[in-house]
Design an enzyme around this catalytic site. Structure first.
Site, short mmCIF file in Angstrom:
data_model
loop_
_atom_site.label_atom_id
_atom_site.label_comp_id
_atom_site.label_asym_id
_atom_site.label_seq_id
_atom_site.Cartn_x
_atom_site.Cartn_y
_atom_site.Cartn_z
N HIS A 67 -10.19 -5.21 -3.34
CA HIS A 67 -9.10 -5.32 -2.83
C HIS A 67 -9.05 -6.03 -1.53
O HIS A 67 -9.75 -5.52 -0.65
CB HIS A 67 -7.98 -4.25 -3.13
CG HIS A 67 -8.57 -2.91 -2.55
ND1 HIS A 67 -9.44 -2.13 -3.21
CD2 HIS A 67 -8.60 -2.36 -1.26
CE1 HIS A 67 -9.98 -1.18 -2.56
NE2 HIS A 67 -9.28 -1.18 -1.46
N GLY A 124 -15.37 3.35 3.81
CA GLY A 124 -14.10 4.10 3.19
C GLY A 124 -13.61 3.59 2.10
O GLY A 124 -12.43 3.68 1.89
N GLN A 125 -14.32 2.73 1.10
CA GLN A 125 -13.50 2.25 0.07
C GLN A 125 -13.20 3.45 -1.00
O GLN A 125 -14.05 4.34 -1.13
CB GLN A 125 -14.73 1.21 -0.56
CG GLN A 125 -14.02 0.65 -1.81
CD GLN A 125 -14.59 -0.37 -2.58
OE1 GLN A 125 -15.84 -0.69 -2.19
NE2 GLN A 125 -14.05 -0.99 -3.78
N HIS A 142 -6.96 -5.80 1.97
CA HIS A 142 -5.93 -5.34 3.00
C HIS A 142 -5.67 -6.43 3.65
O HIS A 142 -6.23 -6.99 4.44
CB HIS A 142 -6.37 -4.15 3.74
CG HIS A 142 -6.87 -2.85 2.73
ND1 HIS A 142 -6.30 -1.65 2.69
CD2 HIS A 142 -8.28 -2.81 2.36
CE1 HIS A 142 -6.84 -0.89 2.12
NE2 HIS A 142 -8.02 -1.44 2.05
N ASP A 188 1.03 -1.12 -0.17
CA ASP A 188 -0.18 -0.03 0.01
C ASP A 188 0.93 1.45 -0.01
O ASP A 188 2.00 1.37 0.75
CB ASP A 188 -0.99 -0.05 1.33
CG ASP A 188 -2.23 1.03 1.09
OD1 ASP A 188 -3.20 0.43 0.98
OD2 ASP A 188 -1.72 2.24 1.10
N ILE A 189 0.57 2.14 -0.80
CA ILE A 189 1.28 3.42 -0.95
C ILE A 189 1.27 4.23 0.36
O ILE A 189 2.11 4.95 0.67
CB ILE A 189 0.74 4.25 -2.13
CG1 ILE A 189 1.88 5.23 -2.81
CG2 ILE A 189 -0.56 5.09 -1.91
CD1 ILE A 189 1.43 5.87 -3.95
N ASN A 247 -12.88 -3.47 2.28
CA ASN A 247 -13.77 -2.20 2.36
C ASN A 247 -14.92 -2.31 1.45
O ASN A 247 -14.42 -2.58 0.02
CB ASN A 247 -13.19 -1.05 2.59
CG ASN A 247 -12.33 -0.92 3.90
OD1 ASN A 247 -12.60 -1.34 5.00
ND2 ASN A 247 -11.04 -0.25 3.72
P1 5GP Z 1 -9.86 1.40 0.23
O1 5GP Z 1 -10.15 2.56 1.06
O2 5GP Z 1 -10.29 1.33 -1.24
O3 5GP Z 1 -10.22 -0.11 0.90
O4 5GP Z 1 -8.18 1.16 0.04
C1 5GP Z 1 -7.34 1.91 -0.91
C2 5GP Z 1 -6.24 1.64 -0.64
O5 5GP Z 1 -5.41 1.87 -1.80
C3 5GP Z 1 -5.61 2.78 0.18
O6 5GP Z 1 -4.98 2.10 1.38
C4 5GP Z 1 -4.41 3.61 -0.26
O7 5GP Z 1 -3.46 3.98 0.37
C5 5GP Z 1 -4.08 2.46 -1.48
N1 5GP Z 1 -3.72 3.27 -2.64
C6 5GP Z 1 -4.35 4.26 -3.27
N2 5GP Z 1 -3.62 4.61 -4.36
C7 5GP Z 1 -2.56 3.55 -4.49
C8 5GP Z 1 -1.63 3.70 -5.60
O8 5GP Z 1 -1.11 4.19 -6.46
N3 5GP Z 1 -0.55 2.74 -5.18
C9 5GP Z 1 -0.74 1.94 -4.09
N4 5GP Z 1 0.29 1.06 -3.87
N5 5GP Z 1 -1.71 1.93 -3.28
C10 5GP Z 1 -2.72 2.99 -3.32
#
Ligand code: 5GP
Ligand code: ZN
Length: 114
Positions: A100, A93-94, A102, A30-31, A87
């Site tokens: 995906h 909070g998606q 986590h 994760d970034i 999520n």
């Molecule tokens: P969500 O909130 O949709 O469950 O999680 C999305 C996740 O993707 C977040 O934890 C966010 O930090 C990660 N993320 C968003 N953009 C990027 C990216 O460009 N590269 C990587 N490696 N992770 C990302």
């Protein structure tokens, strides 16, 4: 999907710190890590949310769990513990609408989540 960030990462069009991959999934860091280990495991196929999974995808989705187990072992967090989280939509909070998982570990986590 042409405009999907995670489809682009899966296709190698946007760089990511890849951890492991297979024919139908890819795992990358994760970034913005929320734990010492924070890895995202995604199917290569574009599925927007958990609401969009369909009968017939059981094997694919099961492989994400097997990947989580395998990667947790390799990251050294299998015994200490970890969380595998999906999520779905706004209340959870998606932010990226390509399903995906986590994989979070390496520290103690509270329950219930915020
Ligand atoms: P969500 O909130 O949709 O469950 O999680 C999305 C996740 O993707 C977040 O934890 C966010 O930090 C990660 N993320 C968003 N953009 C990027 C990216 O460009 N590269 C990587 N490696 N992770 C990302
Ligand atoms: Zn996608």
């Amino acid at each position: 999907m042409a405009e999907c960030l995670f489809c682009k990462i899966a296709a190698g069009e946007i760089p990511a710190e890849k951890v492991k991959e297979a024919d139908d999934w890819i795992a990358f860091r994760d970034i913005s890590p929320q734990a010492p280990t924070h890895i995202l495991i995604i199917p290569r196929e574009h599925i927007a949310t958990l609401n969009d999974i369909e009968v017939g995808k059981e094997a694919l989705l099961g492989k994400l769990f097997l990947a989580a187990k395998q990667i947790a072992g390799e990251e050294g967090i299998a015994e200490s513990g970890y969380r595998a989280v999906v999520n779905c939509n706004a209340d959870a909070g998606q932010a990226v609408f390509h399903i995906h998982m986590h994989l979070l570990g390496g520290r103690e986590m509270g329950w219930p989540p915020g």
